[in-house]
Design a protein around this motif. Sequence first.
Motif, mmCIF file in Angstrom:
data_model
loop_
_atom_site.group_PDB
_atom_site.id
_atom_site.type_symbol
_atom_site.label_atom_id
_atom_site.label_comp_id
_atom_site.label_asym_id
_atom_site.label_seq_id
_atom_site.Cartn_x
_atom_site.Cartn_y
_atom_site.Cartn_z
ATOM 1 N N LYS A 203 0.817 -1.213 0.000
ATOM 2 C CA LYS A 203 0.000 0.000 0.000
ATOM 3 C C LYS A 203 0.852 1.265 0.000
ATOM 4 N N ARG A 204 2.156 1.095 0.150
ATOM 5 C CA ARG A 204 3.028 2.268 0.128
ATOM 6 C C ARG A 204 3.229 2.727 -1.308
ATOM 7 N N ARG A 205 3.508 4.010 -1.446
ATOM 8 C CA ARG A 205 3.642 4.560 -2.797
ATOM 9 C C ARG A 205 4.977 5.273 -2.926
ATOM 10 N N GLY A 206 5.250 5.679 -4.172
ATOM 11 C CA GLY A 206 6.480 6.411 -4.425
ATOM 12 C C GLY A 206 7.722 5.584 -4.161
ATOM 13 N N ARG A 207 8.686 6.203 -3.512
ATOM 14 C CA ARG A 207 9.984 5.564 -3.294
ATOM 15 C C ARG A 207 9.901 4.355 -2.360
ATOM 16 N N GLN A 208 8.859 4.284 -1.539
ATOM 17 C CA GLN A 208 8.723 3.195 -0.581
ATOM 18 C C GLN A 208 7.884 2.026 -1.112
ATOM 19 N N SER A 209 7.397 2.136 -2.332
ATOM 20 C CA SER A 209 6.563 1.061 -2.884
ATOM 21 C C SER A 209 7.434 -0.110 -3.339
ATOM 22 N N PRO A 210 6.853 -1.318 -3.460
ATOM 23 C CA PRO A 210 7.614 -2.477 -3.948
ATOM 24 C C PRO A 210 8.181 -2.251 -5.346
ATOM 25 N N ASN A 211 7.534 -1.370 -6.120
ATOM 26 C CA ASN A 211 7.994 -1.120 -7.489
ATOM 27 C C ASN A 211 9.329 -0.385 -7.538
ATOM 28 N N ALA A 212 9.705 0.262 -6.447
ATOM 29 C CA ALA A 212 10.945 1.047 -6.460
ATOM 30 C C ALA A 212 12.153 0.179 -6.822
ATOM 31 N N ASN A 213 12.268 -0.967 -6.177
ATOM 32 C CA ASN A 213 13.390 -1.860 -6.480
ATOM 33 C C ASN A 213 13.300 -2.422 -7.895
ATOM 34 N N LEU A 214 12.064 -2.651 -8.363
ATOM 35 C CA LEU A 214 11.883 -3.187 -9.721
ATOM 36 C C LEU A 214 12.264 -2.145 -10.769
ATOM 37 N N VAL A 215 11.920 -0.880 -10.510
ATOM 38 C CA VAL A 215 12.308 0.194 -11.430
ATOM 39 C C VAL A 215 13.829 0.290 -11.502
ATOM 40 N N LYS A 216 14.474 0.186 -10.345
ATOM 41 C CA LYS A 216 15.951 0.205 -10.330
ATOM 42 C C LYS A 216 16.513 -0.974 -11.117
ATOM 43 N N THR A 217 15.913 -2.153 -10.935
ATOM 44 C CA THR A 217 16.366 -3.333 -11.679
ATOM 45 C C THR A 217 16.258 -3.102 -13.181
ATOM 46 N N PRO B 98 17.291 9.706 -0.862
ATOM 47 C CA PRO B 98 17.301 8.256 -0.595
ATOM 48 C C PRO B 98 16.903 7.958 0.842
ATOM 49 N N LEU B 99 16.267 6.793 1.030
ATOM 50 C CA LEU B 99 15.911 6.347 2.373
ATOM 51 C C LEU B 99 17.171 5.920 3.115
ATOM 52 N N ASN B 100 17.075 5.744 4.417
ATOM 53 C CA ASN B 100 18.241 5.334 5.206
ATOM 54 C C ASN B 100 18.838 4.030 4.674
ATOM 55 N N GLY B 101 20.158 4.075 4.422
ATOM 56 C CA GLY B 101 20.857 2.876 3.948
ATOM 57 C C GLY B 101 20.673 2.597 2.482
ATOM 58 N N GLU B 102 19.945 3.449 1.767
ATOM 59 C CA GLU B 102 19.680 3.228 0.343
ATOM 60 C C GLU B 102 20.729 3.943 -0.500
ATOM 61 N N GLU B 103 21.225 3.242 -1.505
ATOM 62 C CA GLU B 103 22.199 3.844 -2.422
ATOM 63 C C GLU B 103 21.482 4.815 -3.356
ATOM 64 N N PRO B 104 21.977 6.055 -3.465
ATOM 65 C CA PRO B 104 21.348 6.980 -4.416
ATOM 66 C C PRO B 104 21.683 6.580 -5.857
ATOM 67 N N LEU B 105 20.820 6.977 -6.779
ATOM 68 C CA LEU B 105 21.098 6.710 -8.191
ATOM 69 C C LEU B 105 22.232 7.614 -8.667
ATOM 70 N N THR B 106 23.093 7.074 -9.528
ATOM 71 C CA THR B 106 24.155 7.881 -10.122
ATOM 72 C C THR B 106 23.550 8.759 -11.216
ATOM 73 N N ASP B 107 24.324 9.725 -11.692
ATOM 74 C CA ASP B 107 23.833 10.589 -12.773
ATOM 75 C C ASP B 107 23.457 9.759 -14.004
ATOM 76 N N ARG B 108 24.284 8.755 -14.283
ATOM 77 C CA ARG B 108 24.036 7.897 -15.449
ATOM 78 C C ARG B 108 22.736 7.114 -15.277
ATOM 79 N N GLN B 109 22.510 6.618 -14.068
ATOM 80 C CA GLN B 109 21.286 5.866 -13.793
ATOM 81 C C GLN B 109 20.062 6.775 -13.846
ATOM 82 N N GLU B 110 20.193 7.986 -13.350
ATOM 83 C CA GLU B 110 19.077 8.937 -13.409
ATOM 84 C C GLU B 110 18.725 9.277 -14.854
ATOM 85 N N SER B 111 19.753 9.476 -15.669
ATOM 86 C CA SER B 111 19.516 9.781 -17.085
ATOM 87 C C SER B 111 18.787 8.620 -17.764
ATOM 88 N N ALA B 112 19.206 7.393 -17.440
ATOM 89 C CA ALA B 112 18.563 6.208 -18.016
ATOM 90 C C ALA B 112 17.111 6.112 -17.563
#
Length: 278
Positions: free
Chosen positions: A177-191, A234-248
Amino acid sequence: QLQENQDEIENMMNAIFKGVFVHRYRDAIAEIRAICIEEIGIWMKMYSDAFLNDSYLKYVGWTMHDKQGEVRLKCLTALQGLYYNKELNSKLELFTSRFKDRIVSMTLDKEYDVAVQAIKLLTLVLQSSEEVLTAEDCENVYHLVYSAHRPVAVAAGEFLYKKLFSRRDAEDDGMLKRRGRQSPNANLVKTLVFFFLESELHEHAAYLVDSMWDCATDLLKDWECMNSLLLEEPLNGEEPLTDRQESALIEIMLCTIRQAAECHPPVGRGTGKRVGSR
């Protein structure tokens, strides 16, 4: 008496098999070869105790090398009927290990229809046992999401989704039920971003999005999650996206918006019938 009748029927079936099938599965006419394979697939599915073993499966394996696409196609659809039934998986282990490489090579078949069904068969193999397919086997299918032929790309997109995106950790259940950065999709989007960058075909984000559109629509339309990954801390302990990853991620996001608005595949992707070479 029941046992005697069953033995008699099995003897008759064996006689038919040895007298007809063993000769006709190599018939000069491709249509007859295709009928043979289609029928043995039905026998193995309906009467697995008698026919689903390597004495019969090997004929399907050998025929996957047939020169005619229609015959190779019947091999794959017959096998799909078997792998779809998870109760039969244990009886298919030896066949899988013996003929897996051939099935993987058929994903590049000169006939598009055969290539599509080979990918769909590997998706069923993947669901039956993740350990069967090596990382190299999976890589061979992954890169087909960039195919110019849409049915091949969509089949590969479903394989990719089942392998990398469909599993959820137990802790994700509490995040549904969480949304945005805390939703389960966040890790999938990163993948998805990591996969896109590793594939090194950065100009083809539209192809990747189109390949996964049918099976991962909810993920690809979660623009709220994508926005929060780009804009929020980023949430606590979460790696921020690099510039290259953000562009992608921005590029992928733009492609998903275009796909949702235009509702058609990207330029250069079609549904032609044949490939130039095998």
